[in-house]
Design an enzyme around this catalytic site. Structure first.
Site, mmCIF file in Angstrom:
data_model
loop_
_atom_site.group_PDB
_atom_site.id
_atom_site.type_symbol
_atom_site.label_atom_id
_atom_site.label_comp_id
_atom_site.label_asym_id
_atom_site.label_seq_id
_atom_site.Cartn_x
_atom_site.Cartn_y
_atom_site.Cartn_z
ATOM 1 N N LYS A 1 4.961 -6.660 -7.427
ATOM 2 C CA LYS A 1 5.838 -5.708 -6.750
ATOM 3 C C LYS A 1 7.230 -6.319 -6.570
ATOM 4 O O LYS A 1 8.190 -5.850 -7.158
ATOM 5 C CB LYS A 1 5.240 -5.286 -5.414
ATOM 6 C CG LYS A 1 3.964 -4.459 -5.611
ATOM 7 C CD LYS A 1 2.925 -4.814 -4.604
ATOM 8 C CE LYS A 1 1.523 -4.364 -4.870
ATOM 9 N NZ LYS A 1 1.264 -3.195 -5.646
ATOM 10 N N TRP B 1 -5.790 -1.179 1.812
ATOM 11 C CA TRP B 1 -5.843 -2.600 1.434
ATOM 12 C C TRP B 1 -6.538 -3.417 2.497
ATOM 13 O O TRP B 1 -7.343 -4.301 2.184
ATOM 14 C CB TRP B 1 -4.446 -3.116 1.093
ATOM 15 C CG TRP B 1 -3.920 -2.406 -0.116
ATOM 16 C CD1 TRP B 1 -2.889 -1.530 -0.174
ATOM 17 C CD2 TRP B 1 -4.479 -2.453 -1.441
ATOM 18 N NE1 TRP B 1 -2.748 -1.040 -1.451
ATOM 19 C CE2 TRP B 1 -3.710 -1.588 -2.243
ATOM 20 C CE3 TRP B 1 -5.547 -3.133 -2.036
ATOM 21 C CZ2 TRP B 1 -3.974 -1.390 -3.605
ATOM 22 C CZ3 TRP B 1 -5.811 -2.936 -3.385
ATOM 23 C CH2 TRP B 1 -5.032 -2.078 -4.148
ATOM 24 N N ASP C 1 -1.595 -10.479 4.204
ATOM 25 C CA ASP C 1 -1.453 -9.951 2.849
ATOM 26 C C ASP C 1 -0.046 -9.362 2.763
ATOM 27 O O ASP C 1 0.236 -8.312 3.347
ATOM 28 C CB ASP C 1 -2.520 -8.872 2.611
ATOM 29 C CG ASP C 1 -2.342 -8.176 1.265
ATOM 30 O OD1 ASP C 1 -1.424 -8.533 0.500
ATOM 31 O OD2 ASP C 1 -3.147 -7.258 0.985
HETATM 32 C C1 LIG Z 1 -0.958 -4.584 0.057
HETATM 33 C C2 LIG Z 1 -1.762 -4.846 -1.171
HETATM 34 N N1 LIG Z 1 -2.773 -5.739 -1.128
HETATM 35 C C3 LIG Z 1 -3.518 -6.014 -2.196
HETATM 36 C C4 LIG Z 1 -3.305 -5.381 -3.399
HETATM 37 C C5 LIG Z 1 -4.179 -5.704 -4.558
HETATM 38 O O1 LIG Z 1 -3.517 -6.556 -5.383
HETATM 39 P P1 LIG Z 1 -4.069 -6.951 -6.833
HETATM 40 O O2 LIG Z 1 -4.070 -5.713 -7.653
HETATM 41 O O3 LIG Z 1 -3.089 -7.987 -7.253
HETATM 42 O O4 LIG Z 1 -5.439 -7.501 -6.647
HETATM 43 C C6 LIG Z 1 -2.257 -4.452 -3.499
HETATM 44 C C7 LIG Z 1 -1.895 -3.717 -4.723
HETATM 45 O O5 LIG Z 1 -1.991 -3.872 -5.801
HETATM 46 C C8 LIG Z 1 -1.481 -4.180 -2.362
HETATM 47 O O6 LIG Z 1 -0.495 -3.289 -2.432
#
Ligand SMILES: Cc1ncc(COP(=O)(O)O)c(C=O)c1O
Length: 356
Positions: free
Chosen positions: A192, A101, A168
């Site tokens: 989540k 991520w 994040d």
């Molecule tokens: C730590 C983290 N950041 C970002 C994301 C990406 O999020 P999204 O799918 O809402 O764009 C995720 C997982 O989905 C994640 O676990």
């Protein structure tokens, strides 16, 4: 049919009481004669929902008045771009590379300015949280508080002095107490610990918003979303409604202090099993183990496949590791009861006996 224990990383398990309440209110919300899904986002009923959601988020996290709370769309992934697009203004930011991520956040930031990788655990396959070497001229420092795929988590946040720390928190927000004033901004996709996919929570210090870039497309501008109180366009009404219910559930269950204690207990129970049994091996450095996403391996890929398949037969769903890293992963977010973790451990013991 009874509910199974769902260990998916996201979209993930939601509190049973929340699902039940949503079901009860689905056809007739609050006596209005139809669903919250069917009414205008400008109606007084929806206004009450979004205002209550924000008030509860503020109360649970103890958010100071000089921070704005926004409900946006595009997932946490859009925040990877919006943060640098709004805040970087051609300057430089420090990013800590802790895994999949963080890497995605870095990739987007590079489109808008200079990025210094101020720490990385890539040398050891992202199994630990690295030290940070700050650049004095960074506009902000960005970290990922919990790497959902690798299963590592910051248990203490770095001190970045006057440089805003932007985090994040997609996979661990509301899992523990936080001191929001230590951060420039926090953001998280809902799917989540907060609700269904479709809404992203952004909590940002007002001075950062006020100094953010002008001349951005409206949908990508924090100034616009703050000014319009997240109602510049049609928001994810239903997802925000569920977030409100989850916040009420958190409140009714003792708030973040109680959640933290409960999450510590669940994580310890599962990691103890991984450490004490011989068929399983945790993949994260012990000090940085995530309390939300517990990653582990068995002694062979064949055995892992068998483990996942048989676990499903026992009503334990979603234990397969992310496709990019393999292995197994048990996501034990707020809504996972201790009984779910106990069931998993019982199954792990049984599986070990049968496959040694
Ligand atoms: C730590 C983290 N950041 C970002 C994301 C990406 O999020 P999204 O799918 O809402 O764009 C995720 C997982 O989905 C994640 O676990």
């Amino acid at each position: 049919m009874g509910r199974k224990y769902n260990f998916y990383a996201g979209p993930a398990i939601l509190p049973y009481e929340v699902m039940k309440k949503a079901q009860e209110e689905l056809l007739d919300f609050n006596g209005i004669g139809f669903s919250i899904m069917e009414i205008s986002h400008r109606s007084k009923d929806f206004a009450k929902v979004i205002e209550t959601a924000e008030a509860k988020i503020r109360a649970l996290l103890g958010i100071p008045d000089n921070y704005s709370v926004m409900f946006l769309q595009g997932g946490a992934s859009l925040q990877f771009a919006m943060i640098p697009m709004n805040l970087l203004k051609g300057g430089k930011a420090d990013y800590v590379n802790t895994g999949s991520w963080a890497k995605k956040a870095i990739k987007e930031a590079k489109l808008f300015g200079k990025v210094d990788v101020a720490g990385s655990s890539e040398d050891k396959n992202f199994c630990y949280i690295p030290e940070v070497r700050l650049s004095p001229d960074a506009v902000y420092v960005h970290i990922t508080s919990n790497e959902t795929i690798g299963g590592i988590q910051y248990h203490e946040f770095p001190d970045t002095g006057d440089i805003p720390l932007i985090v994040d928190m997609s996979s661990d927000i509301f899992s523990r107490r936080l001191e929001v004033s230590r951060f420039g901004a926090l953001y998280a996709g809902a799917q989540k610990n907060m609700g269904p996919a479709g809404v992203t929570l952004v909590i940002m210090r007002n001075d950062l918003i006020e100094n953010s870039a002008d001349n951005l497309p409206s949908m990508l501008s924090y100034k616009v979303h703050r000014e319009e109180k997240s109602l510049y366009n049609t928001p994810s009404c239903f997802a925000i409604y569920i977030v409100k219910l989850v916040m009420e559930w958190l409140e009714a269950n003792g708030g973040l202090e109680a959640m933290e204690a409960r999450n510590n207990g669940k994580a310890k129970f599962l990691y103890d099993a991984i450490d004490n049994l011989t068929l399983y091996r945790g993949t994260a450095a012990v000090k940085d183990r995530s309390k939300m996403n517990v990653t582990f391996r068995l002694t062979s890929e064949e055995l892992e496949a068998k483990f996942n398949k048989e676990a499903e037969g026992h009503g334990l769903i979603g234990l397969k590791g992310h496709r990019s890293v393999g292995g197994c992963r048990a996501s034990i977010y707020n809504a996972m009861p201790l009984q779910g973790v106990q069931e998993l451990v019982r199954f792990m013991e049984k599986f070990e006996k049968e496959n040694k």
